[in-house]
Every structure is written in structure tokens, then in C-alpha cells.
Design an enzyme around this catalytic site. Structure first.
Site, PDB file in Angstrom:
ATOM      1  N   CYS A   8       0.830  -1.212   0.000  1.00 11.85           N
ATOM      2  CA  CYS A   8       0.000   0.000   0.000  1.00 11.85           C
ATOM      3  C   CYS A   8       0.862   1.259   0.000  1.00 11.85           C
ATOM      4  O   CYS A   8       0.947   1.964   0.999  1.00 11.85           O
ATOM      5  CB  CYS A   8      -0.931  -0.001   1.210  1.00 11.85           C
ATOM      6  N   HIS A  10       1.649   3.849  -3.474  1.00 10.69           N
ATOM      7  CA  HIS A  10       0.841   4.708  -4.346  1.00 10.69           C
ATOM      8  C   HIS A  10      -0.323   3.953  -4.991  1.00 10.69           C
ATOM      9  O   HIS A  10      -1.476   4.357  -4.870  1.00 10.69           O
ATOM     10  CB  HIS A  10       1.722   5.347  -5.411  1.00 10.69           C
ATOM     11  N   CYS A  43       9.937  10.468  -3.888  1.00 13.34           N
ATOM     12  CA  CYS A  43      10.522  11.536  -4.705  1.00 13.34           C
ATOM     13  C   CYS A  43      10.824  12.771  -3.878  1.00 13.34           C
ATOM     14  O   CYS A  43      11.537  13.668  -4.332  1.00 13.34           O
ATOM     15  CB  CYS A  43       9.591  11.896  -5.861  1.00 13.34           C
ATOM     16  N   VAL A  80       2.599 -10.840   3.266  1.00 15.87           N
ATOM     17  CA  VAL A  80       2.104 -12.003   2.528  1.00 15.87           C
ATOM     18  C   VAL A  80       3.313 -12.820   2.099  1.00 15.87           C
ATOM     19  O   VAL A  80       4.192 -12.325   1.392  1.00 15.87           O
ATOM     20  CB  VAL A  80       1.271 -11.572   1.308  1.00 15.87           C
ATOM     21  N   THR A 112       2.614  -4.469  -4.861  1.00 20.07           N
ATOM     22  CA  THR A 112       3.766  -4.732  -3.995  1.00 20.07           C
ATOM     23  C   THR A 112       4.937  -3.804  -4.256  1.00 20.07           C
ATOM     24  O   THR A 112       5.937  -3.853  -3.544  1.00 20.07           O
ATOM     25  CB  THR A 112       4.225  -6.188  -4.155  1.00 20.07           C
ATOM     26  N   LYS A 133      14.536   4.841  -0.708  1.00 26.44           N
ATOM     27  CA  LYS A 133      13.240   4.387  -1.214  1.00 26.44           C
ATOM     28  C   LYS A 133      12.080   4.796  -0.303  1.00 26.44           C
ATOM     29  O   LYS A 133      11.115   5.383  -0.755  1.00 26.44           O
ATOM     30  CB  LYS A 133      13.274   2.857  -1.378  1.00 26.44           C
ATOM     31  N   ASP A 178      28.661   6.846 -11.944  1.00 28.03           N
ATOM     32  CA  ASP A 178      27.735   6.083 -12.786  1.00 28.03           C
ATOM     33  C   ASP A 178      28.521   5.278 -13.805  1.00 28.03           C
ATOM     34  O   ASP A 178      29.558   5.736 -14.310  1.00 28.03           O
ATOM     35  CB  ASP A 178      26.740   7.001 -13.499  1.00 28.03           C
ATOM     36  N   ILE A 276      -6.959 -11.600 -10.747  1.00 33.37           N
ATOM     37  CA  ILE A 276      -5.800 -10.984 -10.099  1.00 33.37           C
ATOM     38  C   ILE A 276      -5.345  -9.787 -10.932  1.00 33.37           C
ATOM     39  O   ILE A 276      -5.081  -9.915 -12.129  1.00 33.37           O
ATOM     40  CB  ILE A 276      -4.644 -11.989  -9.940  1.00 33.37           C
TER      41      ILE A 276
END
Length: 447
Positions: A8, A10, A43, A80, A112, A133, A178, A276
Site C-alpha cells: 500500500c 501509491h 521523490c 504475505v 507490492t 526508497k 555512474d 488478479i
């Protein structure tokens, strides 16, 4: 109808909010979430780090209580651990006490999300190496950076570039590494990244491009050095910003997915099982510039998809029209936005494309102030449909990327854009909008 939602952030929040508003008690929603929060806007982490957003709690736009008050059963700190598709049941572990139980469903909504890609290199487990994150990552970054002088960021995508700027605003020594030879290589072409790399450099950020991290070294369990295939950098802290992968391990071998694990959905967002659904970062999206399924983890995709799943939970009512991957970023004084393909991605897809690049002032030159706008379009050579666009300026012209997104969604051509009807007012633009101008420039080649 009994609906189970896994995850849960966005998409899950959008589904739950919309479904309860549309159907009320006709749908019984149980949400299983591993964390104790929902709806965190990752963000905004760089904004919090840089002090623009003082209170990180304002980066939440919903809460378990809000969704519970709507009538959803919010099972926070529950994970889950298995899904039996034939039985239409999930096996759940309570993360507080370790107890497990089974829950059945009529419809399952997989939201998820995603998780940061962690490079498999020696020393990556050292303390002081951070992810970016969720809410807890944001807290860790702020806490550790207070006592860090030298900070290394691995990954020069949006998150890496934004964090680099935020740390510089806090007077930290920043190295941005990078493996690509340009920053933001997946989003922008060289005309833009050359300017932005200079912008980062003059603001004190050291760029280490075209370098692969091969090792982290530490002392007393804390990271102290980043080793690349070309150089080494002393550091007090590292942030990994090397991209994301979908959280879909539960469904391997059970549902159709892309090679990276993103669940494939149809135009109504059903997975390969009709009962699903999948939405958000766990799912692939239909990418209109290439007419193919791609993995594009964006909050905008997630909220749209979660909302559409809610409309379709009883019957197929709304089609998902796909995405152009429209996004934007601020890099010090420059405002940047893009939609669709850049040249790197067009080449990877084997598309026969043309480009046009132009620089146009945002307002008439008789105005006291105006700024250059850098614009680039990509179009298919066969039918001249536009498949990509990039805009950048010290003026805020980023909303024009939304215009380009609509242009691509509706398969408009260079000619269509050249003569599109845009308003004119000297405070805001010129008689020919810069999108018109660059399209006209392309049209001269094509007629």
C-alpha cells in the site's frame, strides 16, 4: 466482494481510496502492508535532505487511519509470504508476533511496488551504505549525513542527481558515480546532459562517469572507501541509487511477467489470471512510443493504474491507455522534463528515427527578461509520428512535457505539432510556441 490488496504505497492507496468511494460496503477490502506507513512520496527524499521539506511527515498524503476510516481493513506490519492462486488464498505472517494465517479472496490486487537494486560487490553490507526508497531510508540518510563530510552517490539517474544537489546545499563533498558515460543517460540526450554535467561541476559535485563500482572498503564495519574500475574515493557515507526492480518474487512461475519480474497486465490491468490485478511498480506498463510492455516505475503510473483497477474490480469498465514515461527533474538552476524516447532508447529498440534540436527564447526579446529553452524531438522516419521529446530551461517550461505526452498518446505527427494551436502572451511565450518552432524546423526537412 472480498478483495485482498498486497502492498500500500501509491497504487495500493489509490485503489483502496477509489474502490471504497465507488462501492462502499459492496467491496470488503483487506490491505496487507509490511510497514506501518502508507503513501510515502519517495521523490521527496532529496527535498527533505536538502531542507526544502522540513517535516518528512508531510511527504505522506494518506495514512492507515484514513483508509481504515473509509472502511478498509488495514493489516499493517503483515507480510504475505505465499499466494495459492488455485485456492484463491494468501498466507500471511504477522511481523509483530510471527504468527501465520490464511486469508481467502475473490479478487487479488498486487501493488507490492519495487525495491532498490543492490549491486553485488564486496563490502556492500558495510554500515553507512544507504538506500533511498522509503520513509525509514529518508530518516537514515538525514541522520547519517549530519556527521558525514564526504558522501558518495552510486547512480546518476534522477534520485542520484537530486541527492547530489541536496547534499551540496548542505555543504558536503559529493562524488557522483555512474557506469554510463553521461548523467541521466536513460532520460536525456547529450545536448542536455553536457549542460547539466557542467552545472553539477560548477556547483562543486565531482563526477565519476563511465566507472563501475567493484568494491567497498571499510573500517570497524563502516564504509570508508569506494573502489571503481578506474579510481578510488574516500567516503564517510554512500547512497545507492542504481535503479529499482519489481517486488514480485511471490508470483514467479504463477503469473506472466517480463524477464525482470514485472507482471504483465492487459488493457484492464488483469494479470494472466482474470481475478488478479497488478498496478504500480510491480507491473509492466504499455509504453505507447514503442507499443510494447516496459518497466517504468513512476508514481504517476502507479496512481493511475491503482485507480483504474478500482473501476474494473467488478467488471471491465476503463481501459488503461498506457504511458509515455513523462518525468521531470530540477538540477540547480535548470528545469528539465522529458516524455517518450531519447536516442539511446530508440536505438536499443531498433527504431528508424529522426531528430530535431533547437534553442528558442521563452519570451519575446523585447521583454526585459527571457531565457533560452532547449528542445529536442524524436520522430519515426516512416510516418513522422513523434515518439520523444526533451525540454530544458532556467525558466520553468516543464509543463510542455505534458503537452508532448498527449501528442504521443494521440500519435500526432511533426506536422500536427508544428501547427498546433497554442496561445500567445508576451509575459509567457512567443507567437510561435517553442514546441511549434522546433516542429516547424523538422518539417522543413520532411516536405
Amino acid at each position: 466482494m472480498k478483495v485482498v490488496v498486497i502492498g500500500c504505497t501509491h497504487a495500493g492507496t489509490a485503489f483502496t481510496t477509489t474502490a471504497k468511494r465507488l462501492y462502499g460496503d459492496k467491496v470488503q477490502i483487506t490491505v496487507y502492508e509490511r510497514n506501518d506507513t502508507v503513501s510515502f512520496l519517495s521523490c521527496g527524499i532529496a527535498l527533505h535532505v536538502g531542507g526544502v521539506v522540513k517535516d518528512p511527515m508531510k511527504l505522506f498524503y494518506s495514512s492507515p487511519k484514513v483508509l481504515s476510516d473509509l472502511g478498509a481493513k488495514m493489516m499493517m506490519r503483515h507480510e504475505v509470504i505465499d499466494v495459492n492462486i488455485e485456492e484463491k488464498a494468501v498466507l500471511v505472517r504477522n511481523l509483530e508476533n510471527g504468527e501465520t494465517f490464511k486469508e481467502t479472496f475473490d479478487k487479488l490486487v498486487i501493488t507490492t511496488g519495487s525495491w532498490p537494486i543492490i549491486p553485488n560487490v564486496p563490502g556492500v553490507e558495510l554500515k553507512g551504505i544507504m538506500l533511498s526508497k522509503n520513509f525509514y531510508h529518508a530518516q537514515d540518510i538525514v541522520k547519517h549525513s549530519k556527521n558525514a563530510n564526504k558522501i558518495t552517490i552510486v547512480g546518476a539517474g534522477y534520485i542520484g542527481v537530486e541527492l547530489a544537489e541536496a547534499f551540496r546545499h548542505n555543504n558536503k563533498e559529493v562524488v557522483l558515480i555512474d557506469i554510463a558515460d553521461r548523467i541521466l543517460a536513460k532520460y536525456l540526450d547529450k545536448e542536455f546532459t553536457d549542460i547539466l554535467e557542467n552545472e553539477l561541476t560548477v556547483n562543486g559535485i565531482k563526477l565519476a562517469l563511465g566507472q563501475k563500482v567493484v568494491k567497498f572498503e571499510g573500517e570497524d564495519g563502516f564504509v570508508k572507501k569506494v573502489i571503481t574500475d578506474k579510481d578510488s574515493f574516500d567516503t564517510d557515507m554512500v547512497v545507492l541509487a542504481t535503479g529499482f526492480r519489481p517486488n514480485t518474487d511471490l508470483f514467479k512461475g504463477k503469473l506472466e511477467m517480463l524477464p525482470n519480474g514485472a507482471l504483465i497486465v492487459d488493457s484492464y490491468l488483469h494479470t494472466s489470471h482474470p481475478d488478479i490485478f497488478a498496478a504500480g511498480d510491480s507491473a509492466a506498463v504499455w509504453y505507447t512510443p514503442t507499443n510494447s510492455y516496459e518497466y517504468i516505475p513512476l508514481a504517476t503510473n502507479a496512481v493511475r493504474m491503482g485507480t483504474i483497477v478500482a473501476y474494473n474490480i467488478f467488471e471491465d469498465r476503463l481501459k488503461y491507455s498506457g504511458t509515455q514515461g513523462t518525468s521531470g527533474v530540477k538540477v540547480f538552476s535548470y528545469n528539465v522534463a522529458t516524455s517518450g524516447l531519447n536516442e539511446l532508447l530508440a536505438q536499443e529498440k531498433g527504431i528508424n528515427y529522426g531528430t530535431i534540436y533547437g534553442v528558442e527564447n521563452n519570451r519575446p526579446e523585447f521583454m526585459p527578461e527571457y531565457e533560452p529553452v532547449y528542445v529536442k524531438l524524436l520522430y519515426r522516419k516512416d510516418d513522422h509520428t513523434i515518439i520523444g521529446g526533451q525540454v530544458m530551461s532556467k525558466a520553468d517550461v516543464t509543463e510542455s512535457a505534458n503537452t508532448l505526452s498527449i501528442v504521443m498518446q494521440n500519435k500526432m505527427t511533426v506536422k500536427d505539432l508544428a501547427f498546433a494551436d497554442f496561445f500567445f502572451q508576451p509575459y509567457f511565450n512567443k507567437p510561435w510556441n517553442f514546441l511549434n518552432t522546433v516542429a516547424l524546423k523538422a518539417l522543413e526537412r520532411l516536405v
